[in-house]
Design a protein around this motif. Structure first.
Motif, PDB file in Angstrom:
ATOM      1  N   ARG A 886       0.664  -1.352  -0.462  1.00 31.49           N
ATOM      2  CA  ARG A 886      -0.195   0.160  -0.080  1.00 31.49           C
ATOM      3  C   ARG A 886       0.792   1.389  -0.226  1.00 31.49           C
ATOM      4  O   ARG A 886       2.265   1.249   0.411  1.00 31.49           O
ATOM      5  N   PRO A 887       0.171   2.122   0.073  1.00 28.98           N
ATOM      6  CA  PRO A 887       1.046   3.548  -0.682  1.00 28.98           C
ATOM      7  C   PRO A 887       1.450   3.628   0.361  1.00 28.98           C
ATOM      8  O   PRO A 887       0.659   4.100   1.816  1.00 28.98           O
ATOM      9  N   GLY A 888       2.974   4.572   1.730  1.00 26.85           N
ATOM     10  CA  GLY A 888       3.269   4.316   2.243  1.00 26.85           C
ATOM     11  C   GLY A 888       4.035   3.035   3.140  1.00 26.85           C
ATOM     12  O   GLY A 888       4.889   3.226   4.103  1.00 26.85           O
ATOM     13  N   GLY A 889       3.628   1.909   2.107  1.00 30.86           N
ATOM     14  CA  GLY A 889       4.105   1.109   3.649  1.00 30.86           C
ATOM     15  C   GLY A 889       4.149   0.946   4.527  1.00 30.86           C
ATOM     16  O   GLY A 889       2.905   0.348   4.777  1.00 30.86           O
ATOM     17  N   LEU A 890       4.972   0.405   5.529  1.00 31.50           N
ATOM     18  CA  LEU A 890       5.116   0.308   7.043  1.00 31.50           C
ATOM     19  C   LEU A 890       4.526   1.279   7.496  1.00 31.50           C
ATOM     20  O   LEU A 890       4.621   1.721   8.877  1.00 31.50           O
ATOM     21  N   GLY A 891       4.866   2.733   6.997  1.00 29.03           N
ATOM     22  CA  GLY A 891       4.428   3.523   7.664  1.00 29.03           C
ATOM     23  C   GLY A 891       5.514   3.567   9.427  1.00 29.03           C
ATOM     24  O   GLY A 891       4.995   4.478   9.724  1.00 29.03           O
ATOM     25  N   GLY A 892       6.699   3.661   9.031  1.00 29.58           N
ATOM     26  CA  GLY A 892       7.616   3.870   9.611  1.00 29.58           C
ATOM     27  C   GLY A 892       7.681   3.003  10.817  1.00 29.58           C
ATOM     28  O   GLY A 892       8.015   3.249  12.011  1.00 29.58           O
ATOM     29  N   ARG A 893       7.125   2.220  10.741  1.00 33.18           N
ATOM     30  CA  ARG A 893       6.303   1.487  11.797  1.00 33.18           C
ATOM     31  C   ARG A 893       7.343   0.129  12.336  1.00 33.18           C
ATOM     32  O   ARG A 893       7.730  -0.485  10.882  1.00 33.18           O
ATOM     33  N   GLY A 894       8.252  -0.293  13.472  1.00 34.01           N
ATOM     34  CA  GLY A 894       8.987  -1.434  12.725  1.00 34.01           C
ATOM     35  C   GLY A 894      10.338  -0.993  13.476  1.00 34.01           C
ATOM     36  O   GLY A 894      11.566  -1.659  12.856  1.00 34.01           O
ATOM     37  N   GLY A 895      10.918   0.225  12.796  1.00 31.65           N
ATOM     38  CA  GLY A 895      12.166   1.258  13.249  1.00 31.65           C
ATOM     39  C   GLY A 895      12.978   1.065  12.465  1.00 31.65           C
ATOM     40  O   GLY A 895      12.298   0.813  11.426  1.00 31.65           O
ATOM     41  N   ALA A 896      14.035   1.170  12.487  1.00 36.19           N
ATOM     42  CA  ALA A 896      15.504   0.682  11.273  1.00 36.19           C
ATOM     43  C   ALA A 896      14.713  -0.339  11.110  1.00 36.19           C
ATOM     44  O   ALA A 896      14.859  -0.298   9.601  1.00 36.19           O
ATOM     45  N   ARG A 897      14.361  -1.640  11.819  1.00 34.93           N
ATOM     46  CA  ARG A 897      14.314  -3.313  11.051  1.00 34.93           C
ATOM     47  C   ARG A 897      12.835  -2.727  10.467  1.00 34.93           C
ATOM     48  O   ARG A 897      13.711  -3.650   9.243  1.00 34.93           O
ATOM     49  N   GLY A 898      12.191  -2.051  10.260  1.00 36.46           N
ATOM     50  CA  GLY A 898      10.847  -2.371   8.784  1.00 36.46           C
ATOM     51  C   GLY A 898      11.718  -1.398   8.258  1.00 36.46           C
ATOM     52  O   GLY A 898      11.404  -2.206   6.929  1.00 36.46           O
ATOM     53  N   ARG A 899      12.498  -0.718   8.594  1.00 35.45           N
ATOM     54  CA  ARG A 899      12.926   0.094   7.480  1.00 35.45           C
ATOM     55  C   ARG A 899      13.946  -0.863   6.303  1.00 35.45           C
ATOM     56  O   ARG A 899      13.789  -0.545   4.960  1.00 35.45           O
ATOM     57  N   GLU A 900      14.424  -1.212   7.258  1.00 40.16           N
ATOM     58  CA  GLU A 900      15.896  -2.478   6.808  1.00 40.16           C
ATOM     59  C   GLU A 900      14.148  -3.120   5.665  1.00 40.16           C
ATOM     60  O   GLU A 900      15.460  -3.779   4.333  1.00 40.16           O
ATOM     61  N   LEU A 901      13.824  -4.206   6.085  1.00 39.15           N
ATOM     62  CA  LEU A 901      13.400  -4.895   5.337  1.00 39.15           C
ATOM     63  C   LEU A 901      12.444  -4.847   4.294  1.00 39.15           C
ATOM     64  O   LEU A 901      12.171  -5.089   2.904  1.00 39.15           O
ATOM     65  N   GLU A 902      11.615  -2.933   4.446  1.00 38.57           N
ATOM     66  CA  GLU A 902      10.533  -1.997   3.428  1.00 38.57           C
ATOM     67  C   GLU A 902      12.280  -2.889   1.955  1.00 38.57           C
ATOM     68  O   GLU A 902      11.618  -2.168   1.032  1.00 38.57           O
ATOM     69  N   ARG A 903      13.354  -1.565   2.372  1.00 40.50           N
ATOM     70  CA  ARG A 903      13.792  -1.337   1.363  1.00 40.50           C
ATOM     71  C   ARG A 903      14.472  -2.544   0.623  1.00 40.50           C
ATOM     72  O   ARG A 903      14.583  -2.958  -0.744  1.00 40.50           O
ATOM     73  N   ALA A 904      14.531  -4.212   1.016  1.00 41.20           N
ATOM     74  CA  ALA A 904      14.927  -4.933   0.759  1.00 41.20           C
ATOM     75  C   ALA A 904      13.994  -5.425  -0.125  1.00 41.20           C
ATOM     76  O   ALA A 904      13.867  -6.262  -1.097  1.00 41.20           O
ATOM     77  N   PHE A 905      12.499  -5.892   0.254  1.00 38.90           N
ATOM     78  CA  PHE A 905      11.458  -5.756  -0.657  1.00 38.90           C
ATOM     79  C   PHE A 905      11.786  -5.396  -1.906  1.00 38.90           C
ATOM     80  O   PHE A 905      11.552  -5.701  -3.286  1.00 38.90           O
ATOM     81  N   ILE A 906      11.719  -3.932  -1.932  1.00 36.55           N
ATOM     82  CA  ILE A 906      11.746  -3.250  -3.170  1.00 36.55           C
ATOM     83  C   ILE A 906      12.433  -3.368  -3.731  1.00 36.55           C
ATOM     84  O   ILE A 906      12.859  -3.673  -5.250  1.00 36.55           O
ATOM     85  N   ILE A 907      13.982  -3.831  -3.266  1.00 35.51           N
ATOM     86  CA  ILE A 907      15.642  -4.058  -4.050  1.00 35.51           C
ATOM     87  C   ILE A 907      14.794  -5.237  -4.971  1.00 35.51           C
ATOM     88  O   ILE A 907      15.044  -5.944  -6.058  1.00 35.51           O
ATOM     89  N   ASN A 908      14.501  -6.975  -3.921  1.00 38.69           N
ATOM     90  CA  ASN A 908      14.422  -7.555  -4.567  1.00 38.69           C
ATOM     91  C   ASN A 908      13.360  -8.100  -5.950  1.00 38.69           C
ATOM     92  O   ASN A 908      13.472  -7.903  -6.365  1.00 38.69           O
ATOM     93  N   ALA A 909      12.555  -6.951  -5.336  1.00 34.71           N
ATOM     94  CA  ALA A 909      11.074  -6.729  -6.712  1.00 34.71           C
ATOM     95  C   ALA A 909      12.204  -6.071  -8.018  1.00 34.71           C
ATOM     96  O   ALA A 909      11.958  -6.696  -9.087  1.00 34.71           O
ATOM     97  N   LEU A 910      12.764  -5.297  -7.835  1.00 33.42           N
ATOM     98  CA  LEU A 910      13.548  -4.581  -9.019  1.00 33.42           C
ATOM     99  C   LEU A 910      14.865  -5.488  -9.372  1.00 33.42           C
ATOM    100  O   LEU A 910      14.375  -5.680 -11.000  1.00 33.42           O
ATOM    101  N   ASP A 911      15.525  -6.661  -8.556  1.00 35.67           N
ATOM    102  CA  ASP A 911      16.336  -6.961  -9.345  1.00 35.67           C
ATOM    103  C   ASP A 911      15.213  -7.893 -10.045  1.00 35.67           C
ATOM    104  O   ASP A 911      15.462  -9.417 -10.899  1.00 35.67           O
ATOM    105  N   LEU A 912      14.401  -8.552  -9.167  1.00 33.97           N
ATOM    106  CA  LEU A 912      13.234  -9.598 -10.329  1.00 33.97           C
ATOM    107  C   LEU A 912      12.671  -9.708 -11.008  1.00 33.97           C
ATOM    108  O   LEU A 912      12.568 -10.170 -12.198  1.00 33.97           O
TER     109      LEU A 912
END
Length: 1001
Positions: A886-912
């Motif tokens: 959804r727009p906004g993604g996790l909305g900052g929830r999960g702290g640094a770990r959440g932001r790290e996972l959000e970035r990883a999912f975006i990179i993985n999707a772009l690579d695929l």
């Protein structure tokens, strides 16, 4: 000289690589700021749009070799660089020699960085790098031999190890990450790193993480020195029983171990002061003497300069000898210049001794307490009142302290410099606490400190086999020898041991005294790290090792090896595997269609001493090359780079000419029809060229509209020219040498008289010729074997072509098509042969592309599911994947770990998405992969790609530097293709779309 030959011998790509590497070397930017070091970015993924693999490898190697400072930021940079480099080289190989190619690529890039300033050498290395990337087995093996790297099995199951090495935190010169990188290049799979008395937790964390990246099993141990008569004995303590690396790192902070390592720091500080006392004595006494003898000023070496040279290691005699060698070289050059002006025997002898002046000579002659009584002896214990508390402990007291730290451990007694009596006494003093003997140490072996290795091995064997009478006999012999030497005190102790032998015998009978083999490598002038059991190497490597070690002493260790074959049903079987599974009911076929894995196991308690063992050193001897005091060049005159380094255009033209000339004159010699005599070669080469282009394009599916692959990117000009050369030579071989000279003129067999025999012989010769040059060129085995029968398979195809041409000519009004078809039989046969070749080689090439895509998808999809697991654990009460899309993604929830996972999912999707559109055969590989997935996994994979619907946010991330400053191409690609990609992916992963694995319909 490099400029003179560069136009003839090197390509523009070589110069581009050289310019890129040197630009990176001469810049001072921090590689940790480079976003392309993100470990989530796949080497074959979207970052290909903004940087070449060579540039990424160059950044990684330079960061590893240049960054030697301690500290968290630097270690993070090194680990990110190692992760990038490891992924890049492992995914660059296009052949079955994947790991060996990766090892060579890493070594070449290291050499290129170290050759900075030597333009010709760097150009050669850049050219070698591009040739190795192609993955031709012949080239890869040649480079392995050049760098003295034995070929390792691609299953990576070799027993290659080193149970005793050092890094830069002690005696070594390499950072932990650099040490692991070199260990992987050598092919090591297990490593034990020794730290003296104390280990920095950050260094331990770095080396464990680096080992995790490369798949090397690493253990960390503390090395202690205990006073033993007039010398020190080495005890190497390796704690065990930890569930994870984090568990071990927590153990390093435990109060008991922290207290022990604090005492160890006291020992290291005490040793540091003694080394500085040696330096002060040298400055005060030997330096003026040296200046007087040489007749040139020798400046003082200050303690600050020496400690800066040592860096984060522990100062030792070895460090001091190396620093003094570097320090006195300018004075030695000045002395050598004076001696060069004098032509007499004494001057030449002194000049030769100066040329051979190295750290070993300095340590033996300048820093020896035996030759200079004013120096403190660093190799012998000081009076007890002068030593720190830890050094005053007896072997038994030290082992009791270590047993209290951790119940699970290995305690290794170093046997270098010890006699069999010493080993027996230390085993007794430690009361069974010693679990292993370092039965062989490469450094000690080369220094002649293991003269009693046979007797020590016999004692170990007697204890392990429970041979009580033999143990008593050995101890009695020791007592007699001591009595003969007049060593009554020690003889009395051994008589006491003799009366209590059953205690020692009983302990080791149930807990065998195992063996350890190490090198004590510190990355200096000695044998390099790494040992391997010969049985676990490929046959080609064994032959190479025998040649290399023909003039060296064999390692006298025999370690029994057990081979284990494991067969299992594949999770996602291919068509042939499923077919083989149906045939398992036949006798002798019960393993058809199964995956086979070979494993090796060695029993360390069964090591024995033998004249010619099965252990080989992987490092080789780092020979001293002299100081080159007079600045003489090792190369006489200008030397051309050689044929392998010719410019690709020149090389390709030479290949074409080498094929065209014999083919042209062969047609003139054998053909009666003027058209074929003069133009047959052009037709012949045209058929071969078109076939190669079509074959390479279709093998990559570059001609379909579903991908963005341009057909030109899939055509290898070098491979095309190779084919033209070999097809031209085949005309000379088959038409002139075999048909005319051998059969017609030699044996009197002609096409008119016996066509069956003639064509049978030509087909057989042609099949073996094609098979041989296919293997030489490194083609897949299936292509080489298929081409072995190519001529026979072409017979029905040529018949079809002949019929089609006959009917075609009739349909256009030609009354006698035979007039044209009979002289054109050779051309028709060539077309048929190349049609079959296109099918065989095209299929083999497509399988190579599929294999690489499976590797790509396997790594990337595993990353996706690992991120999904972490996301679910972070948000156990909600469907986090839907929120992520959804727009906004996790909305900052999960702290640094959440932001790290959000970035990883975006990179993985772009690579695929990049895989899908730009990598050859990616779509076929993806279909095969999802076909074997459970429906739930397909659903997760599809939903993980929905993050691409966040168009605005991902666009902003790309603009903000997700892939660096060159974001225009990735951004345009994302905006243009994301919807099409999501539609296709959703349809593929929809429930019921994929048939279950194992079905034939």
């Amino acid at each position: 000289m490099a400029e003179r030959w560069s136009e003839i011998y090197f390509d523009k790509q070589d110069k581009d690589i050289l310019a890129l590497v040197n630009r990176i070397l001469e810049s001072h930017c921090g590689p940790s700021e480079d976003c392309l070091f993100d470990p989530n970015l796949h080497p074959h993924g979207i970052k290909e749009m903004v940087a070449t693999p060579v540039s990424r490898m160059a950044y990684a190697v330079i960061n590893l070799l240049r960054n030697l400072e301690a500290g968290g930021t630097q270690s993070r940079d090194r680990l990110l660089a190692l992760q990038t480099l490891y992924d890049e080289v492992l995914n660059s190989a296009h052949s079955t020699l994947r790991r060996n190619t990766a090892r060579v690529l890493m070594q070449i890039m290291k050499s290129m960085v170290r050759a900075h300033g030597q333009r010709l050498t760097q150009l050669k290395l850049a050219h070698d790098f591009r040739r190795v990337v192609q993955g031709t087995p012949r080239v890869v093996r040649r480079m392995l031999a050049r760098y003295h790297l034995p070929e390792m099995p691609e299953d990576w199951n070799q027993l290659a190890f080193d149970d005793h090495v050092y890094d830069a935190n002690t005696k070594g010169r390499k950072t932990p990450t650099h040490l692991i990188m070199d260990a992987w290049i050598k092919g090591l799979r297990t490593l034990t790193v020794a730290y003296e008395y104390w280990v920095d937790p950050e260094a331990a964390r770095e080396i464990l993480r680096a080992a995790e990246i490369t798949g090397i099993a690493v253990r960390i141990g503390l090395e202690f020195q205990v006073p033993f008569y007039d010398r020190f004995a080495s005890l190497f303590w390796v704690p065990r029983g930890f569930s994870s690396n984090e568990d071990f790192l927590e153990f390093l902070h435990s109060p008991k171990l922290a207290a022990m390592m604090k005492q160890g720091r006291d020992v290291l500080n005490w040793r540091r002061e003694r080394v500085l006392r040696v330096l002060a004595a040298w400055n005060e006494i030997q330096r003026p003497q040296l200046a007087e003898v040489w007749g040139v000023p020798v400046p003082e070496l200050t303690a600050e300069v020496f400690l800066r040279f040592v860096g984060r290691g522990q100062p030792s005699n070895l460090h001091l000898a190396e620093c003094l060698h570097k320090h006195v070289l300018p004075a030695a050059k000045a002395r050598a210049a004076k001696l060069a002006e004098v032509e007499d025997e004494a001057s030449r002898a002194e000049l030769e001794s100066l040329e051979n002046l190295g750290p070993d000579v300095i340590a033996d002659n300048w820093l020896s307490a035996d030759k200079h009584p004013e120096l403190p002896d660093l190799n012998r214990p000081a009076p007890p009142e002068e030593m720190p508390a830890l050094l005053r402990l007896s072997p038994y007291e030290l082992t009791r302290e270590l047993q209290d730290l951790n119940p699970g451990y290995r305690l290794v007694l170093g046997t270098a410099g010890l006699s069999v009596e010493d080993v027996a006494e230390l085993l007794w003093d430690c009361r069974g606490a010693v679990t292993h003997l370092e039965i062989f140490n490469m450094k000690g072996w080369m220094e002649g400190k293991m003269v009693e290795i046979g007797a020590i091995g016999e004692l170990q064997r007697a204890l392990n086999l429970g041979l009580g009478p033999r143990v008593k006999q050995i101890v009695r012999q020791m007592v007699r020898h001591m009595e003969q030497r007049g060593d009554d005190v020690r003889a009395a102790k051994f008589r006491d041991i003799l009366h209590n032998v059953p205690k020692l015998w009983e302990h080791y009978r149930h807990n065998p005294l195992k063996s350890r083999l190490g090198t004590s490598s510190a990355s200096r002038r000695s044998f390099g790290m790494g040992l391997v059991l010969k049985e676990t190497l490929p046959r080609r490597s064994l032959a190479e090792l025998r040649r290399k070690q023909r003039h060296t002493r064999p390692i006298p260790i025999c370690s029994p090896v057990e081979e284990r074959l494991t067969f299992r049903t594949p999770e996602n079987p291919s068509f042939w595997q499923r077919l083989g599974a149906r045939l398992r009911i036949l006798p002798g076929c019960r393993h058809l269609g199964m995956e086979r894995r070979r494993e090796w196991k060695a029993a360390s308690e069964d090591c024995r001493i033998c004249p010619n063992g099965n252990v080989a050193n992987l490092g080789g001897l780092n020979l001293v090359t002299g100081n080159n005091l007079l600045g003489k060049s090792g190369v006489c005159g200008e030397v051309r780079p050689g044929f392998p380094y010719l410019n690709s255009a020149v090389s390709n033209w030479l290949k074409v000419l080498l094929g065209f000339i014999p083919a042209f004159f062969s047609f003139l010699y054998t053909q009666d029809w003027w058209f074929l005599a003069w133009f047959g070669t052009f037709i012949w080469f045209g058929i071969t060229g078109v076939r190669n282009v079509v074959q390479m394009v279709l093998a990559a599916k570059g001609a379909t509209r579903d991908t963005l692959i341009h057909w030109k990117e899939q055509v290898s000009i070098s491979r095309l020219c190779d084919s033209l050369m070999y097809t031209g030579i085949s005309v000379l071989l088959l038409e002139v040498m075999v048909r005319v000279w051998l059969l017609q003129e030699g044996l009197g067999v002609t096409v008119d008289g016996n066509p069956t025999l003639v064509f049978t012989v030509l087909n057989i010769v042609n099949g073996f010729y094609i098979f041989a040059h296919n293997l030489y060129r490194g083609f897949p085995k299936e292509a080489a074997i298929g081409n072995l029968f190519r001529s026979a398979l072409a017979i029905p195809v040529s018949s079809f072509y002949d019929f089609a041409l006959f009917e075609g000519l009739l349909s256009v009004g030609v009354e006698n098509p035979e007039i044209y078809l009979v002289p054109s039989a050779a051309v028709v046969s060539k077309m048929a042969s190349d049609t079959v070749a296109a099918l065989i080689e095209g299929y083999a090439d497509s399988q190579v592309n599929l294999r690489m895509r499976r590797w790509d998808y396997k790594g990337k999809v595993n990353n996706v599911f690992a991120c999904y697991t972490r996301l679910e654990l972070l948000f156990p009460q909600e469907d986090a994947l839907i929120n992520l899309a959804r727009p906004g993604g996790l909305g900052g929830r999960g702290g640094a770990r959440g932001r790290e996972l959000e970035r990883a999912f975006i990179i993985n999707a772009l690579d695929l998405m990049y895989f899908w559109f730009y990598q050859p055969r990616a779509q076929d590989a993806f279909r095969q992969m999802v076909r074997g997935m459970p429906e739930a996994d397909r659903n997760v994979l599809a939903r993980a790609q929905l993050v691409l619907t966040r168009e605005r946010e991902i666009s902003q991330m790309l603009v903000d530097g997700l892939l660096g400053r060159n974001f225009s191409r990735p951004l345009a690609f994302f905006l243009d293709k994301r919807k099409q990609y999501l539609r296709r992916l959703t349809r593929l992963c929809r429930p019921g779309r994929m048939r279950e694995p194992g079905c034939f319909h």
